[in-house]
Design a protein around this motif. Structure first.
Motif, PDB file in Angstrom:
ATOM      1  N   UNK A   1      75.618  80.233 -17.308  1.00 38.75           N
ATOM      2  CA  UNK A   1      74.578  81.405 -17.212  1.00 38.75           C
ATOM      3  C   UNK A   1      75.166  82.653 -17.425  1.00 38.75           C
ATOM      4  N   UNK A   2      76.207  82.849 -17.963  1.00 39.46           N
ATOM      5  CA  UNK A   2      76.781  84.427 -18.424  1.00 39.46           C
ATOM      6  C   UNK A   2      76.051  85.029 -19.102  1.00 39.46           C
ATOM      7  N   UNK A   3      75.698  86.599 -18.570  1.00 38.65           N
ATOM      8  CA  UNK A   3      74.756  87.342 -19.148  1.00 38.65           C
ATOM      9  C   UNK A   3      75.535  88.921 -19.183  1.00 38.65           C
ATOM     10  N   UNK A   4      76.014  89.387 -20.381  1.00 39.86           N
ATOM     11  CA  UNK A   4      76.504  90.841 -20.128  1.00 39.86           C
ATOM     12  C   UNK A   4      75.265  91.598 -20.176  1.00 39.86           C
ATOM     13  N   UNK A   5      75.446  92.721 -18.991  1.00 37.48           N
ATOM     14  CA  UNK A   5      74.340  93.678 -18.730  1.00 37.48           C
ATOM     15  C   UNK A   5      74.863  94.976 -19.257  1.00 37.48           C
ATOM     16  N   UNK A   6      76.079  95.222 -19.347  1.00 35.54           N
ATOM     17  CA  UNK A   6      76.674  96.659 -19.739  1.00 35.54           C
ATOM     18  C   UNK A   6      77.593  96.397 -20.819  1.00 35.54           C
ATOM     19  N   UNK A   7      77.636  97.431 -21.814  1.00 34.61           N
ATOM     20  CA  UNK A   7      78.740  97.326 -22.862  1.00 34.61           C
ATOM     21  C   UNK A   7      79.317  98.605 -23.087  1.00 34.61           C
ATOM     22  N   UNK A   8      80.516  98.815 -22.548  1.00 35.35           N
ATOM     23  CA  UNK A   8      81.417 100.048 -22.764  1.00 35.35           C
ATOM     24  C   UNK A   8      80.823 101.555 -22.440  1.00 35.35           C
TER      25      UNK A   8
ATOM     26  N   UNK B   1      69.081 103.919 -22.287  1.00 37.91           N
ATOM     27  CA  UNK B   1      69.784 102.705 -22.003  1.00 37.91           C
ATOM     28  C   UNK B   1      68.855 101.743 -22.938  1.00 37.91           C
ATOM     29  N   UNK B   2      69.581 100.820 -23.472  1.00 40.53           N
ATOM     30  CA  UNK B   2      68.849  99.799 -24.618  1.00 40.53           C
ATOM     31  C   UNK B   2      69.870  98.556 -24.728  1.00 40.53           C
ATOM     32  N   UNK B   3      69.464  97.776 -24.099  1.00 42.85           N
ATOM     33  CA  UNK B   3      70.243  96.154 -24.000  1.00 42.85           C
ATOM     34  C   UNK B   3      71.662  96.592 -23.854  1.00 42.85           C
ATOM     35  N   UNK B   4      71.923  97.281 -22.559  1.00 43.57           N
ATOM     36  CA  UNK B   4      73.268  97.258 -21.891  1.00 43.57           C
ATOM     37  C   UNK B   4      74.047  98.491 -22.632  1.00 43.57           C
TER      38      UNK B   4
END
Length: 286
Positions: free
Chosen positions: A17-24, A218-221
């Motif tokens: 169920x891994x989901x990345x919510x924020x990227x750098x 913000x858009x897609x993290x």
């Protein structure tokens, strides 16, 4: 005041169920800002701000956040010091009420700070007044017997009683009618005299445009950009790139301009638009 550096966050890591919510995420919020954070549902807004008082902890090797001299990536984080500095008001904060009187509910935060009963009561009295409620009328009432708007004010008072330097608000006017929305925003402005830095998530572009001096999209993290209100809402290209809608008041100003009226298309405030229309009317009647 808040310095976010290369912050990433993954929900349910190492599972199916891994989901990345924020990227750098790189973001700086200065002392005194009324800082807006916008983006579509699922963009990562709430995940981001929940890091600011460590309700969500920074994951290993996933960036840092500095709030003054507090490093939120530290293993031994002083949560009491941090949460005295950063107050968090969740969406529908009235759901956080739990004690049997308004005064006890508002005193809960100061009590956790280890303050004396007299200081707890003094802070509660001040905070209840700050949100526009009468302390003598409200102190001994059950918070569960209040109206929806009063409950929200009491919940906000409970955060303000901590006297935070930074106030973080997640959709503070959600579910309120127009009058209730304006009243809550006015009390937040009053609170800013005590809490100099305000960070607000909102889907209401009129509130973002009218109250915030800076806006992060913000858009897609990911951070699409940080803008001043007139910069963002005055550029069709930026709005299209960021997937942001115009505030209703600005949309009306644009339509009036397209209809041939001499109205500034970048107006962001209702009162400003009314003045512009009245001035135009006076000129035409002269």
């Amino acid at each position: 005041m808040i310095d976010v550096r290369k912050l990433s966050f993954v929900y349910s890591p190492k599972t199916p169920f891994t989901t990345q919510a924020l990227f750098d995420i790189d973001l700086k919020i200065e002392t005194g800002d009324f800082f807006g954070i916008i983006g579509s549902t699922g963009a990562g807004k709430s995940t981001l701000v929940s890091h600011f008082n460590a309700l969500t902890r920074i994951q290993k090797n996933s960036g840092t956040i500095l709030i003054d001299d507090i490093d939120l990536s530290a293993k031994k984080l002083d949560l009491k010091k941090l949460r005295a500095k950063v107050g968090m008001v969740f969406q529908y904060p009235e759901h956080q009420l739990f004690d049997d009187t308004v005064e006890k509910d508002v005193m809960f935060g100061p009590k956790n700070l280890g303050l004396s009963v007299d200081e707890q009561r003094e802070r509660a009295k001040q905070a209840i007044g700050l949100v526009g409620l009468n302390y003598n009328d409200m102190a001994e009432r059950s918070p569960f017997e209040l109206s929806g708007g009063q409950k929200r004010r009491v919940a906000i008072a409970g955060v303000l009683a901590m006297r935070p330097e930074i106030l973080v608000l997640d959709e503070p006017t959600a579910g309120l009618d127009p009058i209730g929305k304006r009243e809550i925003m006015e009390l937040i402005l009053n609170a800013k005299n005590m809490c100099p830095t305000v960070v607000m998530i909102s889907h209401n572009m009129d509130e973002i445009a009218a109250y915030c001096n800076k806006i992060a999209v913000l858009g897609n993290g990911r951070i699409t950009g940080v803008f001043e209100p007139k910069e963002l809402f005055g550029s069709e290209a930026l709005l299209a790139r960021c997937g942001v809608e115009l505030p209703l008041v600005t949309e009306l100003a644009v339509k009036l301009s397209r209809a041939g009226l001499d109205i500034d298309r970048s107006i962001l405030d209702e009162d400003e638009l009314v003045r512009a229309i009245l001035d135009l009317r006076s000129e035409n009647n002269a």
